[in-house]
Design a protein around this motif. Structure first.
Motif, mmCIF file in Angstrom:
data_model
loop_
_atom_site.group_PDB
_atom_site.id
_atom_site.type_symbol
_atom_site.label_atom_id
_atom_site.label_comp_id
_atom_site.label_asym_id
_atom_site.label_seq_id
_atom_site.Cartn_x
_atom_site.Cartn_y
_atom_site.Cartn_z
ATOM 1 N N LEU A 98 -7.131 -8.638 1.002
ATOM 2 C CA LEU A 98 -5.375 -8.965 0.086
ATOM 3 C C LEU A 98 -5.499 -6.968 -0.099
ATOM 4 O O LEU A 98 -6.052 -6.975 -1.225
ATOM 5 C CB LEU A 98 -5.753 -9.361 -1.238
ATOM 6 C CG LEU A 98 -5.545 -10.950 -0.710
ATOM 7 C CD1 LEU A 98 -6.180 -12.039 -2.300
ATOM 8 C CD2 LEU A 98 -5.000 -12.091 -0.290
ATOM 9 N N SER A 99 -4.164 -6.610 0.678
ATOM 10 C CA SER A 99 -4.730 -5.272 0.376
ATOM 11 C C SER A 99 -2.935 -4.619 0.662
ATOM 12 O O SER A 99 -1.882 -6.045 0.394
ATOM 13 C CB SER A 99 -4.541 -5.221 2.307
ATOM 14 O OG SER A 99 -4.183 -3.189 2.114
ATOM 15 N N GLN A 100 -2.316 -4.191 0.029
ATOM 16 C CA GLN A 100 -0.872 -3.803 -0.662
ATOM 17 C C GLN A 100 0.237 -3.650 0.501
ATOM 18 O O GLN A 100 0.928 -4.639 0.273
ATOM 19 C CB GLN A 100 -1.316 -1.964 -1.348
ATOM 20 C CG GLN A 100 0.234 -2.124 -1.945
ATOM 21 C CD GLN A 100 0.316 -0.452 -2.979
ATOM 22 O OE1 GLN A 100 -0.947 0.424 -2.682
ATOM 23 N NE2 GLN A 100 0.983 -0.461 -3.781
ATOM 24 N N SER A 101 -1.055 -3.236 1.738
ATOM 25 C CA SER A 101 0.333 -2.785 2.983
ATOM 26 C C SER A 101 -0.501 -3.349 4.206
ATOM 27 O O SER A 101 -1.560 -4.441 3.765
ATOM 28 C CB SER A 101 0.490 -1.428 3.680
ATOM 29 O OG SER A 101 0.025 -0.897 3.754
ATOM 30 N N LEU A 102 0.207 -4.155 5.240
ATOM 31 C CA LEU A 102 0.021 -4.558 6.494
ATOM 32 C C LEU A 102 -1.029 -3.282 7.423
ATOM 33 O O LEU A 102 -1.516 -3.656 8.376
ATOM 34 C CB LEU A 102 0.445 -5.431 7.076
ATOM 35 C CG LEU A 102 0.923 -6.710 6.309
ATOM 36 C CD1 LEU A 102 1.854 -7.654 7.320
ATOM 37 C CD2 LEU A 102 -0.331 -7.548 5.521
ATOM 38 N N LYS A 103 -0.557 -2.248 6.718
ATOM 39 C CA LYS A 103 -1.167 -1.126 7.682
ATOM 40 C C LYS A 103 -3.015 -0.757 8.358
ATOM 41 O O LYS A 103 -3.246 -0.785 9.312
ATOM 42 C CB LYS A 103 -0.827 0.131 7.092
ATOM 43 C CG LYS A 103 -1.878 0.627 6.202
ATOM 44 C CD LYS A 103 -1.279 2.240 5.398
ATOM 45 C CE LYS A 103 -2.313 2.257 4.520
ATOM 46 N NZ LYS A 103 -1.932 4.475 3.718
ATOM 47 N N LYS A 104 -3.672 -1.611 7.205
ATOM 48 C CA LYS A 104 -5.107 -1.726 7.606
ATOM 49 C C LYS A 104 -5.347 -3.283 8.033
ATOM 50 O O LYS A 104 -6.674 -3.265 8.189
ATOM 51 C CB LYS A 104 -6.082 -1.892 7.253
ATOM 52 C CG LYS A 104 -5.873 -0.040 6.427
ATOM 53 C CD LYS A 104 -6.720 0.301 4.698
ATOM 54 C CE LYS A 104 -6.322 1.894 4.744
ATOM 55 N NZ LYS A 104 -7.549 1.764 3.127
ATOM 56 N N LYS A 105 -4.752 -4.239 9.031
ATOM 57 C CA LYS A 105 -4.439 -5.353 9.425
ATOM 58 C C LYS A 105 -5.220 -5.786 10.746
ATOM 59 O O LYS A 105 -6.424 -6.324 10.234
ATOM 60 C CB LYS A 105 -3.570 -5.965 9.539
ATOM 61 C CG LYS A 105 -3.847 -7.344 9.587
ATOM 62 C CD LYS A 105 -2.033 -8.178 9.999
ATOM 63 C CE LYS A 105 -2.894 -9.866 10.495
ATOM 64 N NZ LYS A 105 -1.345 -10.671 10.258
ATOM 65 N N GLU A 106 -5.117 -4.708 11.042
ATOM 66 C CA GLU A 106 -6.423 -4.890 12.526
ATOM 67 C C GLU A 106 -7.651 -4.573 12.363
ATOM 68 O O GLU A 106 -8.549 -4.815 12.777
ATOM 69 C CB GLU A 106 -5.987 -3.779 13.275
ATOM 70 C CG GLU A 106 -6.143 -3.850 15.150
ATOM 71 C CD GLU A 106 -6.420 -2.465 16.357
ATOM 72 O OE1 GLU A 106 -7.015 -2.284 17.264
ATOM 73 O OE2 GLU A 106 -4.780 -2.538 16.732
ATOM 74 N N ASP A 107 -7.644 -3.632 11.480
ATOM 75 C CA ASP A 107 -9.959 -2.970 11.106
ATOM 76 C C ASP A 107 -9.932 -4.154 10.530
ATOM 77 O O ASP A 107 -11.311 -4.981 11.016
ATOM 78 C CB ASP A 107 -9.515 -2.190 10.107
ATOM 79 C CG ASP A 107 -9.078 -0.589 10.983
ATOM 80 O OD1 ASP A 107 -8.870 -0.573 12.368
ATOM 81 O OD2 ASP A 107 -8.928 0.304 10.553
#
Length: 346
Positions: A204-213
């Motif tokens: 659960l992160s503020q945005s999806l920018k690290k989703k791949e990681d």
């Protein structure tokens, strides 16, 4: 006493400076460690900036320490010269209270001695791992397994144990659904460890920018908490939530993501008070808890677990001259995922 090189900060608004500090002569059960790498923890920044209370400057932070034993006291039995070792967030405790006797030295009833910003049993201020050497009593030294590189081992001594301990204590494993709030230095370790334990992991992160990681680290799902639909879709989904962020969150919203008997555990420590509505605990027999690092026995267990499962933090190694830059980048969430200082550049 011996004099060693270090980097110290002289006030909450100052920058790091080259300096020299003293280390005590070895007592009977002491170990002298030549520090090879030291991780940068968000706790270092909070303390250096005086955000957790008064600080006795100058301060040498650093409680993610990896190095080599170069000398041992006459009574040392656990280590020898040449051993690969680490030091975490504490360097001593009373050893006598109920919590210490149970291997939970971090909860010492008389107060453990922190690796820096504390006072040792000799009445001297403790200074941490942003230095070339440290002297630590053998009972608070950890053995680093051979298949973990020293630079990668350093962050395990805080980020690793801080996330391993609550996952271990609250039974993350097969059949359990675990959510990790935040994918930073702590969060990325929580994902890797929970996945290795066999749990189904969601970030659960503020945005999806690290989703791949996050998915690469072992998460099954990844959601943006900035999207209100996330909290609707995931209502009553998780057995355990590990909150790794040091910021104010809407705790009631996150409690709503817990299933019956679920637990939300804070390992991030925001400076401001937190609040929640008791009904969100009562309605599903939920718990809101906290967890502080781990004891020495459990920290060694974590190191061995990481070695057995090929788990290592994702790091960026920097020179000692870049500590201030690293602090700024941590505050801007611009690191993937832990800075480690190469002490040879000290």
């Amino acid at each position: 006493m011996s004099t060693v090189k270090a980097r110290a900060i002289y006030g909450p608004d100052k920058t790091f400076q080259k300096t020299e500090i003293t280390r005590r002569e070895l007592d009977k059960h002491d170990v002298l460690i030549e520090i090879k790498f030291a991780g940068i923890c968000h706790s270092d920044i909070h303390t250096a900036h005086g955000e957790w209370g008064p600080v006795n400057y100058p301060l040498v932070p650093g409680h993610e320490i990896a190095g080599i034993v170069t000398e041992v006291g006459a009574g040392v039995t656990k280590y020898k010269v040449g051993d690969r070792v680490g030091v975490g967030c504490m360097v001593d405790s009373c050893g006598e209270c109920e919590n210490c006797q149970q291997g939970e030295e971090q909860y010492c009833l008389k107060g453990n001695v922190p690796t820096y910003a504390g006072v040792d049993k000799y009445g001297e201020p403790t200074q941490g791992g942003y230095s070339t050497h440290i002297v630590v009593v053998e009972d608070f030294v950890l053995r680093i397994p051979d298949n973990i590189e020293l630079d990668a081992a350093a962050p395990l001594l805080c980020a690793g144990i801080t996330t391993f301990s609550p996952l271990n204590h609250w039974g993350a494993g097969p059949g359990k659904k675990v959510a990790v709030v935040g994918l930073g230095g702590l969060g990325h370790m929580a994902v890797k460890i929970a996945h290795a334990m066999g749990a189904e992991v969601t970030v659960l992160s503020q945005s999806l920018k690290k989703k791949e990681d996050g998915l690469q680290f072992g998460a099954k799902d990844y959601y943006a908490t900035s999207d209100p639909e996330t909290f609707e879709k995931l209502t009553e989904s998780f057995d355990l939530i590990i909150n790794t962020v040091s910021a104010q969150l809407d705790l009631d919203a996150y409690l709503g993501l817990l299933a019956l008997d679920g637990t939300l555990v804070n390992v991030g420590a925001p400076a401001e008070p937190l609040s929640l509505r008791a009904i969100n605990l009562i309605g599903r027999r939920r718990s809101f808890a906290g967890s502080l690092i781990g004891g020495i026995r459990e920290t060694q267990e974590m190191l061995d677990f990481c070695a057995a499962n090929n788990i290592a933090p994702s790091i960026e190694v920097i020179s000692a001259n870049r500590i201030d830059e690293a602090y700024e980048r941590v505050l801007a969430s611009d690191v993937k995922y832990r800075f480690v200082i190469d002490i040879s550049t000290m």
